[in-house]
Design a protein around this motif. Structure first.
Motif, PDB file in Angstrom:
ATOM      1  N   GLN A   8      -8.822   2.808  -1.464  1.00  0.00           N
ATOM      2  CA  GLN A   8      -9.017   1.395  -1.782  1.00  0.00           C
ATOM      3  C   GLN A   8     -10.399   0.968  -1.317  1.00  0.00           C
ATOM      4  O   GLN A   8     -10.890   1.414  -0.290  1.00  0.00           O
ATOM      5  CB  GLN A   8      -7.966   0.542  -1.065  1.00  0.00           C
ATOM      6  N   GLN A   9     -10.996   0.088  -2.078  1.00  0.00           N
ATOM      7  CA  GLN A   9     -12.292  -0.465  -1.725  1.00  0.00           C
ATOM      8  C   GLN A   9     -12.291  -1.936  -2.109  1.00  0.00           C
ATOM      9  O   GLN A   9     -11.832  -2.281  -3.205  1.00  0.00           O
ATOM     10  CB  GLN A   9     -13.407   0.267  -2.479  1.00  0.00           C
ATOM     11  N   PRO A  10     -12.775  -2.798  -1.238  1.00  0.00           N
ATOM     12  CA  PRO A  10     -12.809  -4.223  -1.591  1.00  0.00           C
ATOM     13  C   PRO A  10     -13.614  -4.446  -2.872  1.00  0.00           C
ATOM     14  O   PRO A  10     -14.635  -3.802  -3.090  1.00  0.00           O
ATOM     15  CB  PRO A  10     -13.505  -4.876  -0.406  1.00  0.00           C
ATOM     16  N   THR A  11     -13.160  -5.363  -3.706  1.00  0.00           N
ATOM     17  CA  THR A  11     -13.853  -5.635  -4.958  1.00  0.00           C
ATOM     18  C   THR A  11     -15.069  -6.517  -4.741  1.00  0.00           C
ATOM     19  O   THR A  11     -15.983  -6.521  -5.549  1.00  0.00           O
ATOM     20  CB  THR A  11     -12.921  -6.315  -5.973  1.00  0.00           C
TER      21      THR A  11
END
Length: 59
Positions: A43-46
């Motif tokens: 997961q990676q912050p948008t």
């Protein structure tokens, strides 16, 4: 949380935790394969948080 000061879950940390809890050893690549097999993804912050202070982060 499990001995780390921050809440980042890196593959190396997951590997270490699996070893501690289940007494088995995986490589980092093997840990990633295990997680993918069970439906996990990275997961990676948008976007960056509005509250982020870039000058404070530099120090």
């Amino acid at each position: 949380m499990h001995g780390w000061e921050d809440q980042r879950w890196t593959l190396a940390r997951v590997k270490t935790l699996i070893g501690r809890l289940f007494h088995v050893s995986y490589t980092v690549e093997g840990t990633w394969a295990l997680l993918k097999r069970h439906g996990w993804s990275w997961q990676q912050p948008t976007r960056r948080a509005v509250e982020r202070d870039d000058q404070a982060v530099e120090f």
